[in-house]
Design a protein around this motif. Structure first.
Motif, PDB file in Angstrom:
ATOM      1  N   THR A  77       7.979  -1.298   6.034  1.00 39.68           N
ATOM      2  CA  THR A  77       7.505  -0.276   5.222  1.00 39.68           C
ATOM      3  C   THR A  77       8.868   0.201   4.557  1.00 39.68           C
ATOM      4  O   THR A  77       9.991  -0.022   5.200  1.00 39.68           O
ATOM      5  CB  THR A  77       7.244   0.892   6.290  1.00 39.68           C
ATOM      6  OG1 THR A  77       6.073   0.621   6.660  1.00 39.68           O
ATOM      7  CG2 THR A  77       7.016   2.076   5.187  1.00 39.68           C
ATOM      8  N   GLN A 119       0.744  -1.188  -0.089  1.00 41.65           N
ATOM      9  CA  GLN A 119      -0.143  -0.006   0.017  1.00 41.65           C
ATOM     10  C   GLN A 119       0.984   1.303   0.081  1.00 41.65           C
ATOM     11  O   GLN A 119       1.732   1.590   0.964  1.00 41.65           O
ATOM     12  CB  GLN A 119      -0.804   0.037   1.370  1.00 41.65           C
ATOM     13  CG  GLN A 119      -1.734   1.321   1.260  1.00 41.65           C
ATOM     14  CD  GLN A 119      -3.142   1.049   0.273  1.00 41.65           C
ATOM     15  OE1 GLN A 119      -3.304  -0.139  -0.014  1.00 41.65           O
ATOM     16  NE2 GLN A 119      -3.594   2.055   0.108  1.00 41.65           N
ATOM     17  N   ALA A 120       0.884   2.025  -1.107  1.00 41.75           N
ATOM     18  CA  ALA A 120       1.582   3.027  -1.190  1.00 41.75           C
ATOM     19  C   ALA A 120       0.988   4.307  -0.809  1.00 41.75           C
ATOM     20  O   ALA A 120      -0.368   4.352  -1.093  1.00 41.75           O
ATOM     21  CB  ALA A 120       2.297   3.279  -2.799  1.00 41.75           C
ATOM     22  N   SER A 121       1.638   5.167  -0.430  1.00 38.04           N
ATOM     23  CA  SER A 121       1.045   6.803  -0.026  1.00 38.04           C
ATOM     24  C   SER A 121       1.878   7.746  -0.100  1.00 38.04           C
ATOM     25  O   SER A 121       3.111   7.478   0.096  1.00 38.04           O
ATOM     26  CB  SER A 121       0.494   6.521   1.257  1.00 38.04           C
ATOM     27  OG  SER A 121       1.226   6.297   2.461  1.00 38.04           O
ATOM     28  N   GLY A 122       1.471   9.046   0.073  1.00 41.24           N
ATOM     29  CA  GLY A 122       2.452  10.316   0.260  1.00 41.24           C
ATOM     30  C   GLY A 122       2.572  11.014  -1.035  1.00 41.24           C
ATOM     31  O   GLY A 122       3.308  11.933  -1.097  1.00 41.24           O
ATOM     32  N   THR A 146       0.735   5.637  -6.292  1.00 45.02           N
ATOM     33  CA  THR A 146       0.234   7.067  -5.742  1.00 45.02           C
ATOM     34  C   THR A 146       0.825   8.245  -6.621  1.00 45.02           C
ATOM     35  O   THR A 146       2.025   8.017  -7.253  1.00 45.02           O
ATOM     36  CB  THR A 146       0.996   7.326  -4.570  1.00 45.02           C
ATOM     37  OG1 THR A 146       0.506   8.431  -3.788  1.00 45.02           O
ATOM     38  CG2 THR A 146       2.395   7.303  -4.393  1.00 45.02           C
ATOM     39  N   LEU A 155       7.515   9.390  -0.189  1.00 45.80           N
ATOM     40  CA  LEU A 155       6.558   8.260  -0.311  1.00 45.80           C
ATOM     41  C   LEU A 155       6.788   7.277   0.793  1.00 45.80           C
ATOM     42  O   LEU A 155       7.887   6.745   0.990  1.00 45.80           O
ATOM     43  CB  LEU A 155       6.653   7.861  -1.682  1.00 45.80           C
ATOM     44  CG  LEU A 155       6.473   8.825  -2.728  1.00 45.80           C
ATOM     45  CD1 LEU A 155       6.478   8.291  -4.141  1.00 45.80           C
ATOM     46  CD2 LEU A 155       5.091   9.564  -2.851  1.00 45.80           C
ATOM     47  N   SER A 156       5.790   6.550   1.123  1.00 48.85           N
ATOM     48  CA  SER A 156       5.755   5.140   1.963  1.00 48.85           C
ATOM     49  C   SER A 156       5.065   4.024   1.277  1.00 48.85           C
ATOM     50  O   SER A 156       3.887   4.358   0.502  1.00 48.85           O
ATOM     51  CB  SER A 156       5.090   5.628   3.314  1.00 48.85           C
ATOM     52  OG  SER A 156       5.709   6.491   3.794  1.00 48.85           O
ATOM     53  N   CYS A 157       5.400   2.736   1.626  1.00 49.46           N
ATOM     54  CA  CYS A 157       4.874   1.783   1.023  1.00 49.46           C
ATOM     55  C   CYS A 157       4.854   0.870   2.173  1.00 49.46           C
ATOM     56  O   CYS A 157       5.879   0.102   2.701  1.00 49.46           O
ATOM     57  CB  CYS A 157       5.553   1.039  -0.102  1.00 49.46           C
ATOM     58  SG  CYS A 157       4.927  -0.417  -0.633  1.00 49.46           S
TER      59      CYS A 157
END
Length: 122
Positions: free
Chosen positions: A75, A3-6, A116, A18-20
Motif C-alpha cells: 500500500t 485500488q485507490a481510496s480515501g 478517487t 489517501l490509500s492505494c
C-alpha cells in the motif's frame, strides 16, 4: 491492480489520507506515485516515492503532502494537510519504473488506479 481510496469532501485547511492498495505486482520493486486531474485540466504530478525510498513532490504540495508506503501491506499513502480549494481533483495512484528524469511524467508509469475524488470547499 491498483485500488485507490480515501477521497471525499473536506473544508479548506483540513486533512485527508489517501490509500492505494496493489495486487498482482511486486510492489516493493516499483516506484509509486500520485497524480491528480483538476476539473477541466490535464493530469499533473503530485508526489512519488522512488523504490529506493527517496521522495519527490510538486512545488504546489511541498510541506503539506506526504507520500509513504508500507511494502508489507502493498500500500502507498498520500497524507494531505492544510488542503486548499485548488487541491480539488481526482487523485490517481500509479506504479512503474520511471527513470529519474521522468519521475513526474504520467506516461512513465505502467499501472494506474481508478482515481478517487478529493473536493476542498472554501
Amino acid at each position: 491492480q491498483l485500488q485507490a481510496s480515501g477521497g471525499g469532501l473536506v473544508q479548506a485547511g483540513g486533512s485527508l489520507k489517501l490509500s492505494c492498495g496493489a495486487s498482482g505486482l511486486t510492489f516493493s520493486g516499483y516506484t509509486m506515485g500520485w497524480f491528480r486531474q483538476p476539473p477541466g485540466k490535464e493530469r499533473e504530478f503530485v508526489a512519488s516515492l522512488w523504490r529506493g525510498g527517496r521522495t519527490y513532490y510538486a512545488d504546489s504540495v511541498k510541506g503539506r503532502f506526504t507520500i509513504s508506503r508500507d511494502n508489507a501491506k502493498n500500500t502507498v499513502y498520500l497524507e494531505m494537510n492544510n488542503l486548499k480549494p485548488e487541491d480539488t481533483a481526482v487523485y490517481y495512484c500509479a506504479g512503474g519504473l520511471p527513470i529519474m528524469s521522468a519521475i513526474s511524467t504520467p506516461a512513465a508509469y505502467r499501472y494506474w488506479g481508478q482515481g478517487t475524488l478529493v473536493t476542498v470547499s472554501s
